[in-house]
Design a protein around this motif. Structure first.
Motif, PDB file in Angstrom:
ATOM      1  N   ILE A  73      44.009  40.157  36.406  1.00 19.74           N
ATOM      2  CA  ILE A  73      44.715  41.171  35.623  1.00 19.74           C
ATOM      3  C   ILE A  73      45.310  40.568  34.355  1.00 19.74           C
ATOM      4  O   ILE A  73      45.544  41.264  33.368  1.00 19.74           O
ATOM      5  N   SER A 294      50.766  52.135  32.002  1.00 20.24           N
ATOM      6  CA  SER A 294      49.828  51.033  31.803  1.00 20.24           C
ATOM      7  C   SER A 294      49.423  50.934  30.341  1.00 20.24           C
ATOM      8  O   SER A 294      48.860  51.880  29.769  1.00 20.24           O
ATOM      9  N   ALA A 302      42.447  46.242  34.323  1.00 19.63           N
ATOM     10  CA  ALA A 302      42.344  46.779  35.674  1.00 19.63           C
ATOM     11  C   ALA A 302      40.944  47.321  35.939  1.00 19.63           C
ATOM     12  O   ALA A 302      40.381  47.124  37.032  1.00 19.63           O
ATOM     13  N   SER A 351      48.082  49.369  38.037  1.00 18.55           N
ATOM     14  CA  SER A 351      46.811  48.653  38.123  1.00 18.55           C
ATOM     15  C   SER A 351      46.127  48.901  39.457  1.00 18.55           C
ATOM     16  O   SER A 351      44.899  49.065  39.520  1.00 18.55           O
ATOM     17  N   PRO A 419      45.701  43.537  41.901  1.00 20.67           N
ATOM     18  CA  PRO A 419      45.194  43.061  40.607  1.00 20.67           C
ATOM     19  C   PRO A 419      45.056  41.542  40.489  1.00 20.67           C
ATOM     20  O   PRO A 419      44.394  41.058  39.570  1.00 20.67           O
TER      21      PRO A 419
END
Length: 588
Positions: A73, A294, A302, A351, A419
Motif C-alpha cells: 500500500i 482515500s 489499493a 483500502s 493492504p
C-alpha cells in the motif's frame, strides 16, 4: 557476463528475458538492502520492530522499477511521489539532493504520517532514476498523539503537511527544514534517528543503482529500466487477456463515518477488454466527515494491491505491471476526496474496502482465484509520558487482523491489515515491555476465530496490555460491530473483534469504534482481533489439518466436530476415523 555484453550491442535488453530477470532481481536486492539498513539503524519500533516502511526504485519518468521491500500500500503509490518531485523541481535536480514530501493533495502522498524521502541518482552526469523510502512516522503533530486522530474532520487536524521540499541540498542537510520537522513531533528523539535511517537507506540505494546502471552500459543504462517495466506490462497484459471480456461488479463498505452509524459503500464496476482492466468507482459514497477518505494515490495503490495479489505471483510488480489498469474515481467521493477532507486512516480501512470490492469483481472472472476477505482491524494508540517527561506513543498492533484464505493455502495468522499483505511485522512483546511503560498480560492466537473452510481463514489474537502510567487512548476499532473477513466457495466468515478498557477497581467498559479516551492512572486495553474468511467447504478440509489446528489451539474440539465433521478421541490427540467418516457422510 557474455550474455550481458552481447545485450549491450542491441538498443535495449528487452529481447533478452534472462538478462531482464537478472536486472529485476538486482533491483529487488537493492531495495531489500535499503530495508535492512532501516531496520538496523532506525530508532522507532515502528521501523526496527514492525517494518512499517517501504523502499522502492524509480525511473526518470516517475515509474516504479522495483518495490520488493516493504508494504504494497506504500510503494504501489510511489510513482505519484516521484512524479510530484519531477513536477515540482523539473530540471532543478542536482546530484546529492534529497527531497521529502507527504501531502496527499499536492505532493503525491497517500496520507500524512507516511513521509517519502526521494534521492535522485546520476550516471555520467545525467539523471538516471530515483531511490525512495516511504515510512510511517511515530508522530507528526496534529490533534492526537500518533497522528491517527479519530476526531479529525479536516486534514489540518492530522499533522504537518509537507509539499515537495529539499531536505538535503548537494549532500548538505538543511538544518532549518530538519528543525521544522522535529518541532512538530511529540517524539523528536525518534524522528531525528528515523530520518537519519531513511537518508542512509536512499543514499545506499542510489549508490548501488548507479553502479548497476553504469555496469550495464553507461550510455544506455536506463534502457534496461525501461525494458524491465515494459516486460512487466507484457506479462500483465497476457494475464488479463486470459480472462473473459465483460463487466463485473463488486462492493464493500463501512458502517461508520467515525462519528456515528452510516453506510459508506464502495462500489466498483470492473470491465475486462482486450488485455486491459478498468475499475470504475462511480456510485461509491461521497467523501465522509471522518478521516477515512482515500486519497487518489492511495486508491490507485489499493487497486494495485488487489490486482497484484489476484494474478500469478511470477508476474513482476513494477510500474509496467499496472499500465493496463485504468481507474475511474469520481472527485468528491470517498475514493477521491476534495480538500480539505481528512484521510489519515485511508491506508488501513478504506483500502481494505477497495481491495475487497475489487477482489469480489475479479473473482467472477476466474472463481478459482477468488480471495477470501481479511478482518478489519481493532486497535488503538496509547500515549503519555515517561517518568523523565519524555513522550511515548505505543501502537496496539498485537491484535492485528487475520488474513483470508485462498485455494491451496490457509489465511495468514494475525497477518496485519490487508493492504500490507502481511508485510508489517508484529512487534516483539518483550521489546515493547522494555521500551514502553506497559505490561502485556496476554498475547496468543484467538481460538475459533478464523473462518472455517477447506482452507481456513487466519485467526487473530487475544491481547491484554496494561499501560502503567496516565495515558490517552485513540480508539481505531473499525471491526467491532460486524465481521468483515468474508468466506468464499461455501466457507465461513472470520470472527468480528471486541475491545474493552478497564481501570483499577472499576468494571470493564466497551469503547466506540472511534474516539479518544483519557485515563488518570493505569488502564488495561483488552482486544480480541478480527479474523479472515475461509475458502471452500469446511467438510472438505483435510482431517490431518483439523487435528493439527486443534493441537495448536486454533480450533476447539467442539468446533472441529460442528464445523469440520472431525471427531476426536478422549484426550483430543487422535481422530476417531469411524465417527468422523460417519459424521461427514451425514453432512453431505
Amino acid at each position: 557476463m557474455d550474455r550481458m555484453s552481447a545485450s549491450k550491442s542491441s538498443s535495449s535488453g528487452a529481447d533478452d528475458p534472462v538478462l531482464l530477470a537478472i536486472v529485476q532481481k538486482q533491483l529487488d536486492h537493492i531495495t531489500r538492502q535499503m530495508g535492512w539498513i532501516m531496520t538496523r539503524t532506525a530508532r522507532s519500533p515502528l521501523f526496527s520492530e514492525s517494518h512499517d516502511f517501504s523502499c522502492f526504485l524509480g525511473t526518470t519518468k516517475g515509474e516504479i522499477a522495483s518495490q520488493a521491500d516493504g508494504l504494497p500500500i506504500h510503494s504501489g503509490a510511489g510513482g505519484f511521489a516521484l512524479r510530484a518531485v519531477l513536477d515540482a523541481f523539473g530540471d532543478d535536480i542536482e546530484s546529492g539532493d534529497v527531497f521529502i514530501l507527504n501531502d496527499p493533495y499536492v505532493a503525491g502522498g497517500n496520507h500524512l504520517p507516511d513521509w517519502t524521502v526521494v534521492r535522485p541518482l546520476f550516471v555520467d552526469g545525467k539523471l538516471a532514476g530515483f531511490a525512495a523510502n516511504r515510512a510511517h512516522q511515530s508522530d507528526i503533530g496534529g490533534g492526537a498523539a500518533g497522528t491517527y486522530n479519530p476526531e479529525a474532520t479536516e486534514i489540518f487536524h492530522e499533522g504537518l503537511r509537507l509539499p515537495v521540499m529539499r531536505l538535503v541540498e548537494r549532500n548538505k542537510l538543511r538544518r532549518d527544514v530538519q528543525q521544522m520537522l522535529l518541532l512538530n513531533s511529540r517524539c523528536p528523539d525518534l524522528m531525528e534517528g528515523d530520518l537519519g535511517a531513511m537518508l542512509g537507506s536512499v543514499r545506499i540505494g542510489a549508490n548501488q543503482m548507479e553502479d548497476l546502471l553504469a555496469g550495464l552500459a553507461s550510455s544506455r543504462g536506463t534502457d534496461y529500466l525501461d525494458a524491465v517495466i515494459e516486460y512487466g506490462e507484457r506479462r500483465m497484459t497476457r494475464a488479463i487477456a486470459a480472462l473473459p471480456d465483460g463487466a463485473w461488479y463488486g462492493e464493500d463498505g463501512s458502517d461508520t463515518d467515525c462519528f456515528g452509524p452510516i453506510e459508506v459503500p464502495i462500489k466498483v464496476k470492473l470491465t475486462v477488454e482486450k488485455g486491459a482492466l478498468t475499475f470504475d468507482f462511480t456510485g461509491s459514497s461521497p467523501q465522509t466527515k471522518g478521516f477515512k477518505n482515500s486519497s487518489i494515490a492511495n486508491t490507485h495503490s489499493a487497486v494495485y494491491v488487489a490486482v497484484a495479489s489476484f494474478f500469478d505471483a511470477s508476474v513482476p510488480r513494477n510500474g509496467g505491471t499496472f499500465r493496463p489498469v485504468k481507474i475511474i474515481a469520481p472527485e468528491g467521493s470517498v475514493v477521491n476526496p476534495i480538500a480539505p477532507a481528512a484521510m489519515t486512516m485511508n491506508t488501513v480501512f478504506p483500502s481494505v474496502e477497495i481491495i475487497h470490492a475489487c477482489w469480489k469483481a475479479l473473482a467472477q472472472t476466474n472463481p478459482s482465484r477468488a480471495c477470501a476477505g481479511w478482518g478489519k482491524g481493532v486497535s488503538g494508540i496509547s500515549s503519555g509520558r515517561y517518568e523523565n517527561g519524555r513522550s511515548f506513543v505505543l501502537y496496539h498492533w498485537h491484535a492485528s487482523a487475520g488474513g483470508g484464505a485462498v485455494d491451496g493455502r490457509d489465511g495468514f495468522l494475525q497477518g496485519g491489515n490487508l493492504p500490507t499483505l502481511a508485510g508489517r511485522i508484529m512487534p516483539n512483546v518483550e521489546a515493547y515491555e522494555r521500551i514502553y511503560p506497559c505490561r502485556i498480560h496476554r498475547h496468543e492466537l484467538r481460538c475459533d476465530s478464523g473462518g472455517a473452510g477447506q482452507f481456513r481463514g487466519g485467526p487473530s489474537a487475544d491481547y491484554d496490555c496494561e499501560i502503567l502510567v496516565p495515558s490517552s487512548l485513540s480508539v481505531l476499532a473499525e471491526g467491532l460491530h460486524r465481521p468483515s473477513g468474508y468466506g468464499v466457495h461455501g466457507a465461513d466468515w472470520g470472527a468480528k473483534g471486541t475491545m474493552i478498557v478497564q481501570e483499577p477497581d472499576q468494571e470493564s467498559a466497551s469503547v466506540p469504534q472511534y474516539g479518544i479516551r483519557h485515563f488518570s492512572g493505569p488502564v488495561r486495553v483488552v482486544i480480541q482481533g478480527t479474523a479472515g474468511g475461509g475458502w471452500g467447504q469446511p467438510m472438505r478440509r483435510s482431517i490431518d489439518r483439523v487435528l493439527r489446528d486443534v493441537r495448536d489451539g486454533l480450533v476447539s474440539v467442539d468446533a472441529a466436530r460442528a464445523q469440520y465433521g472431525v471427531v476426536l478421541k478422549p484426550g483430543h490427540r487422535e481422530v476417531d476415523l469411524a465417527a468422523t467418516n460417519a459424521l461427514r457422510e451425514k453432512a453431505r
